[in-house]
Motif scaffolding. Structure first.
Motif, PDB file in Angstrom:
ATOM      1  N   ARG B 152      87.220  -5.468  -8.210  1.00 17.70           N
ATOM      2  CA  ARG B 152      88.157  -4.479  -8.577  1.00 17.70           C
ATOM      3  C   ARG B 152      87.891  -4.985 -10.461  1.00 17.70           C
ATOM      4  O   ARG B 152      88.057  -4.020 -10.875  1.00 17.70           O
ATOM      5  CB  ARG B 152      89.493  -4.465  -8.028  1.00 17.70           C
ATOM      6  N   THR B 155      84.622  -4.553 -11.964  1.00 22.53           N
ATOM      7  CA  THR B 155      84.623  -3.106 -11.797  1.00 22.53           C
ATOM      8  C   THR B 155      84.823  -2.271 -13.315  1.00 22.53           C
ATOM      9  O   THR B 155      84.711  -1.970 -13.944  1.00 22.53           O
ATOM     10  CB  THR B 155      85.503  -2.188 -11.232  1.00 22.53           C
ATOM     11  N   GLN B 158      83.463  -3.873 -16.180  1.00 21.30           N
ATOM     12  CA  GLN B 158      82.482  -3.073 -16.710  1.00 21.30           C
ATOM     13  C   GLN B 158      82.648  -1.852 -17.848  1.00 21.30           C
ATOM     14  O   GLN B 158      82.027  -1.573 -18.279  1.00 21.30           O
ATOM     15  CB  GLN B 158      81.723  -3.032 -15.050  1.00 21.30           C
ATOM     16  N   ALA B 159      83.778  -0.941 -16.823  1.00 16.62           N
ATOM     17  CA  ALA B 159      84.182   0.270 -17.226  1.00 16.62           C
ATOM     18  C   ALA B 159      84.589  -0.204 -19.029  1.00 16.62           C
ATOM     19  O   ALA B 159      84.300   0.763 -19.459  1.00 16.62           O
ATOM     20  CB  ALA B 159      85.156   0.655 -16.608  1.00 16.62           C
ATOM     21  N   GLN B 160      85.097  -1.130 -18.932  1.00 16.02           N
ATOM     22  CA  GLN B 160      85.800  -1.521 -20.693  1.00 16.02           C
ATOM     23  C   GLN B 160      84.758  -2.040 -21.478  1.00 16.02           C
ATOM     24  O   GLN B 160      84.850  -1.204 -22.430  1.00 16.02           O
ATOM     25  CB  GLN B 160      86.905  -2.325 -20.742  1.00 16.02           C
ATOM     26  N   LEU B 180      94.064  -6.407 -20.606  1.00 19.49           N
ATOM     27  CA  LEU B 180      93.974  -5.101 -20.473  1.00 19.49           C
ATOM     28  C   LEU B 180      93.572  -4.757 -19.288  1.00 19.49           C
ATOM     29  O   LEU B 180      93.807  -3.134 -18.743  1.00 19.49           O
ATOM     30  CB  LEU B 180      92.736  -5.143 -21.637  1.00 19.49           C
ATOM     31  N   PRO B 184      95.374  -1.321 -15.717  1.00 15.30           N
ATOM     32  CA  PRO B 184      93.993  -0.756 -14.360  1.00 15.30           C
ATOM     33  C   PRO B 184      94.141  -2.151 -12.907  1.00 15.30           C
ATOM     34  O   PRO B 184      94.037  -0.777 -12.092  1.00 15.30           O
ATOM     35  CB  PRO B 184      93.162  -1.119 -14.846  1.00 15.30           C
ATOM     36  N   LEU B 187      97.534  -1.764 -11.067  1.00 17.30           N
ATOM     37  CA  LEU B 187      97.465   0.725 -10.465  1.00 17.30           C
ATOM     38  C   LEU B 187      95.930   1.005  -9.397  1.00 17.30           C
ATOM     39  O   LEU B 187      96.242   1.522  -8.761  1.00 17.30           O
ATOM     40  CB  LEU B 187      97.258   1.660 -11.696  1.00 17.30           C
ATOM     41  N   HIS B 191      96.798   2.102  -6.119  1.00 12.68           N
ATOM     42  CA  HIS B 191      96.147   3.463  -5.423  1.00 12.68           C
ATOM     43  C   HIS B 191      95.706   3.274  -3.924  1.00 12.68           C
ATOM     44  O   HIS B 191      95.821   4.623  -3.378  1.00 12.68           O
ATOM     45  CB  HIS B 191      95.411   4.227  -6.651  1.00 12.68           C
ATOM     46  N   ASP B 192      94.903   2.219  -3.544  1.00 17.22           N
ATOM     47  CA  ASP B 192      93.772   2.239  -2.897  1.00 17.22           C
ATOM     48  C   ASP B 192      94.873   1.712  -1.557  1.00 17.22           C
ATOM     49  O   ASP B 192      94.469   2.672  -0.597  1.00 17.22           O
ATOM     50  CB  ASP B 192      92.600   1.087  -2.512  1.00 17.22           C
ATOM     51  N   THR B 195      96.679   5.590  -0.119  1.00 14.15           N
ATOM     52  CA  THR B 195      95.636   6.511   0.440  1.00 14.15           C
ATOM     53  C   THR B 195      94.879   5.403   1.663  1.00 14.15           C
ATOM     54  O   THR B 195      94.588   6.361   2.503  1.00 14.15           O
ATOM     55  CB  THR B 195      94.095   6.692   0.140  1.00 14.15           C
ATOM     56  N   ARG B 196      94.857   4.323   1.841  1.00 15.16           N
ATOM     57  CA  ARG B 196      93.881   3.378   3.000  1.00 15.16           C
ATOM     58  C   ARG B 196      95.631   3.721   3.936  1.00 15.16           C
ATOM     59  O   ARG B 196      95.270   3.437   5.031  1.00 15.16           O
ATOM     60  CB  ARG B 196      93.917   1.823   2.781  1.00 15.16           C
ATOM     61  N   GLN B 198      97.625   6.089   5.072  1.00 14.25           N
ATOM     62  CA  GLN B 198      97.755   6.963   5.750  1.00 14.25           C
ATOM     63  C   GLN B 198      96.497   7.101   7.238  1.00 14.25           C
ATOM     64  O   GLN B 198      96.289   7.448   8.194  1.00 14.25           O
ATOM     65  CB  GLN B 198      97.044   8.722   4.876  1.00 14.25           C
TER      66      GLN B 198
END
Lengths: 530, 252
Positions: B152, B155, B158-160, B180, B184, B187, B191-192, B195-196, B198
């Motif tokens: 994570r 990832t 890489q996005a930043q 920085l 994220p 968070l 978030h993961d 959803t997991r 459920q």
């Protein structure tokens, strides 16, 4: 069916119990939501049927699917008014309807017991997995273990489910190493392993190549052949949803049309819904995709092709790449790739899942470095240049918005890194990019609260705001509804019009043919058709 | 690989060694255990991973021990060097050395255990002890969290970087990048997890009633005997230590 009533279940892995599911939802409002996410929606799902719930992004499809599957519950997740009725014997009216009035006295559904009859596979297939099982077969068995199924029976059911989902050769694999298509099949396998009578699939064809789409469609046919009903939630009138016996169209949480696909297509009921309507259905045959491929569509690219003779904005010279740089004998994923993309030119890259298309894009900005060859962006080589510096000239849209969005608000997301480029004009650039994708009114919203289409458009805005010389877009059409596709098309056209080179990786051949000046295929590590 | 050993056997052995090391309270024993863990890791082909992970934890720990106790040990009498209030004393260095070795033994044994055991096997083995499944899930999630966080983080970075973040070699630039990436990262993980949860519910994870295990984990009478024996041995070591302390003696 409430907690007290659930007992019988089918874990045979063979024919599903004939199940009828009816829902009449007067309204469902999430806790803290400003308005109802669903209102006035009725649906009846009968054994062996295929129902498509169609609608644009944010129309309420996933909310309806999750309510039907008890992934969302009235009371716990929001206020539900209406009825749910599940008849596991197949005769309508057998089960007593569960009546929800939005009060504390409403029935409580045992989601595990409900899942014995109604399986749900979310759009993000990885979210279905337990994340603590080391192999595909253990992941398939997880639901059976929790139900106390005897080991010999589990072994039989897991083998049978793997055969049906085409996972037999992958049983020993770590789920984390599966491709997108394999992961989708595993998620479906996890849902059908307990033999539910109703299977709900949320955007089951998203991001799949034609072979992956074909496998999922065959699986749907197999599930229906065993007597189970299938519900597909989608924003595409594609080869799968066109096989449905019944369509339900949602718009802003309300049902706007329902009936047979032919009648709804002829009547123009989808016009404002945001549903992407392609050409006539394409039957799944070897080598063909299920998405309507505009085979006869002219290659009407966005604007005229740029004049030849301009120096390339992006240039790849003899680029080779493999993930095992230390082993010279290991196979290469990309071999001797040569590609020139001129300013104002739009190039589409197609190819099967796992061909290395996303890897190719990551070589453009230095997130990955070639083993051999050179990459030049706006005339300058990027060897030894940090990705953060290359980013001034090249913007990369990731395949999954989830991977690209990391800030607390939409506004912060777009403005990240812009001060360095534009100084005091950063805010204006961010606002302009948000307006271009239609998110100018959502600046204070958390990115995760946007719909799937909204998240994709936000990720696109973060790229557009930087006004790069080269745009590299990984599967930009995925998750976009018809309105989103219009925004994307306009943005790409405008970027090319101001002289940016655009490279887009896509499975959507119709989109590629309609909007790219040329299409190349990445196959067996080489680019074909340059 | 240790294919024929039940994860509970490995767990019992690791726990017993750690208990006995603590009970012995001897730098020589700690050094022997730490060296033994590295030697065993090397024999199993895991020395690099164990040393890298152990080093990442132990290096800052050793540094803080030497600063805290080497320079500011209150009971220090034998001053080797002094700069105002900071005094390097033989007692302080000795204490830091003893604590450091003991912690090193702990960390290296636990690293060797976690890199030797197959987590799903451990969860399956724990299920045979009739522990709540939630216990096994939390344990497995914890042991599998490090690689998930690493992916994570990669990832997010890489996005930043793709949006202009340049991480330079200096400490300041790296710390800024870490700051920085933390929000994220957390968070995203939350978030993961939402959803997991459920999906786990729907797959019957919170279901009451009996459960079964798909995976058969190898076990034997000899291993069961070994587990009891080594845990008894560890208990005996603790008793001996208490008796020795009560009588005013015990190992130094």
């Amino acid at each position: 069916m409430s907690r007290q009533e659930m007992s019988g279940r089918n874990t045979s892995g063979q024919n599903a119990a004939r199940t009828t599911l009816c829902a009449a939802i007067e309204g469902f409002t999430f806790h803290g939501g400003s308005g109802p996410a669903l209102r006035g929606v009725e649906i009846e799902i009968t054994p062996g049927s295929l129902t498509a719930v169609l609608g644009g992004s944010g129309s309420g499809k996933s909310t309806l699917g999750r309510l039907l599957a008890a992934w969302l519950a009235g009371g716990r997740d929001g206020v539900l008014r209406g009825t749910l009725q599940l008849a596991a014997g197949g005769r309508q009216g057998e089960g007593c309807p569960l009546v929800f009035s939005g009060t504390g006295d409403d029935p409580r559904i045992d989601s595990a017991a409900w899942a014995d009859h109604v399986g749900y596979v979310p759009q993000d297939a990885a979210a279905m997995l337990s994340a603590v099982r080391g192999t595909v077969e253990e992941e398939l068995a997880f639901g059976l273990e929790n139900r106390g199924t005897a080991r010999s029976e589990m072994t039989r059911i897991v083998a049978e489910t793997a055969r049906r989902t085409g996972l037999t050769a992958l049983l020993e694999r770590d789920p984390a190493t599966l491709s997108g298509g394999e992961l989708r099949r595993l998620a479906i396998g996890c849902a059908i392993v307990t033999g539910p009578g109703v299977l709900i699939l949320d955007e089951p064809l998203a991001s799949l190549d034609p072979a992956g789409e074909r496998t999922v469609m065959e699986l749907v046919r197999d599930v229906r052949g065993r007597g189970a009903a299938v519900v597909v939630l989608s924003q595409h009138a594609d080869g799968l949803t066109r096989q449905a016996t019944h369509w339900l169209v949602l718009e802003d949480g309300a049902a706007t049309a329902a009936g047979p696909p032919d009648r709804l297509l002829a009547g123009g009921s989808l016009a404002s819904s945001g549903v992407v309507v392609g050409g006539p259905p394409v039957l799944p045959a070897a080598g063909a995709g299920s998405r309507p491929v505009a085979a006869a569509a002219p290659a009407a690219a966005s604007g005229p092709a740029p004049a030849p003779g301009l120096p390339p904005a992006l240039q790849l010279e003899g680029v080779s790449f493999g993930f095992d740089a230390n082993d010279p004998g290991s196979p290469l994923l990309l071999k001797n790739i040569n590609l020139d993309v001129r300013p104002g030119e739009i190039v589409a890259v197609t190819g099967p899942n796992g061909a290395g298309k996303s890897t190719l894009l990551r070589l453009f900005n230095g997130l990955l470095r070639p083993l051999r060859g050179n990459v030049r962006v706006a005339g300058k080589g990027i060897a030894g240049v940090p990705t953060g510096v290359v980013a001034e000239r090249l913007g990369l849209l990731f395949q999954h918005p989830h991977d690209q969005l990391f800030e607390r608000t939409v506004q912060r997301e777009v403005i990240f890194g812009l001060e360095r480029l534009f100084g005091q004009h950063a805010s204006a650039k961010a606002a302009a990019a948000l307006a271009e994708v239609g998110l100018d009114a959502s600046g204070g919203v958390h990115p995760h609260e946007l719909s799937g289409s909204g998240q994709r458009l936000l990720a696109l805005a973060t790229v557009l705001a930087r006004e790069p010389a080269v745009l590299a877009l990984d599967e930009p059409t995925v998750a976009l509804d018809a309105h989103g596709l219009d925004r994307l098309t306009a943005a790409i056209t405008a970027a090319a019009g101001r002289g940016a080179a655009v490279v887009l990786v896509t499975h959507d051949l119709a989109f590629a043919r309609a909007h790219a000046h040329r299409t190349v295929e990445l196959k067996d590590g080489a680019l074909v058709g340059c | 690989m240790v294919p024929r050993l039940n994860p509970l056997t490995l767990l019992a052995a690791a726990a017993a060694v750690l208990v006995m090391t603590t009970a012995a309270s001897s730098w020589a024993v700690s050094l022997t255990v730490a060296s033994g863990a590295v030697a065993l890791a090397a024999a199993l082909g895991r020395a690099r991973r164990v040393l890298l992970a152990g080093g990442a934890i132990l290096a800052p720990f050793w540094l803080s021990l030497l600063v805290m106790h080497g320079l500011f040990y209150p009971e220090g009498r034998t001053v080797l060097a002094g700069w105002g209030p900071a005094r390097v004393t033989a007692e302080g260095i000795g204490f830091a050395f003893d604590m450091g070795l003991r912690t090193s033994a702990f960390v290296l044994v636990l690293m060797l255990f976690s890199f030797s055991v197959r987590v799903p096997d451990l969860v399956a083995a724990l299920a045979t002890l009739r522990l709540p499944p939630q216990f096994g899930y939390v344990l497995a999630s914890t042991l599998m969290l490090a690689p998930i966080i690493a992916v994570r983080l990669h990832t997010v970075r890489q996005a930043q970087e793709s949006r202009g973040l340049v991480v330079e070699k200096g400490l300041g630039s790296r710390l800024k990048a870490v700051r920085l990436q933390m929000v994220p990262l957390v968070l995203g993980l939350v978030h993961d997890a939402g959803t997991r949860a459920q999906a786990l519910d729907a797959r019957g994870f919170r279901r009451a009633g009996p459960r079964t295990s798909y995976r058969e984990v190898h076990d034997s009478a000899a291993q069961r005997f070994f587990r009891w024996a080594i845990l008894l041995l560890a208990g005996a070591a603790v008793v001996l230590r208490i008796v020795a302390s009560a009588s005013g003696g015990g190992p130094a």
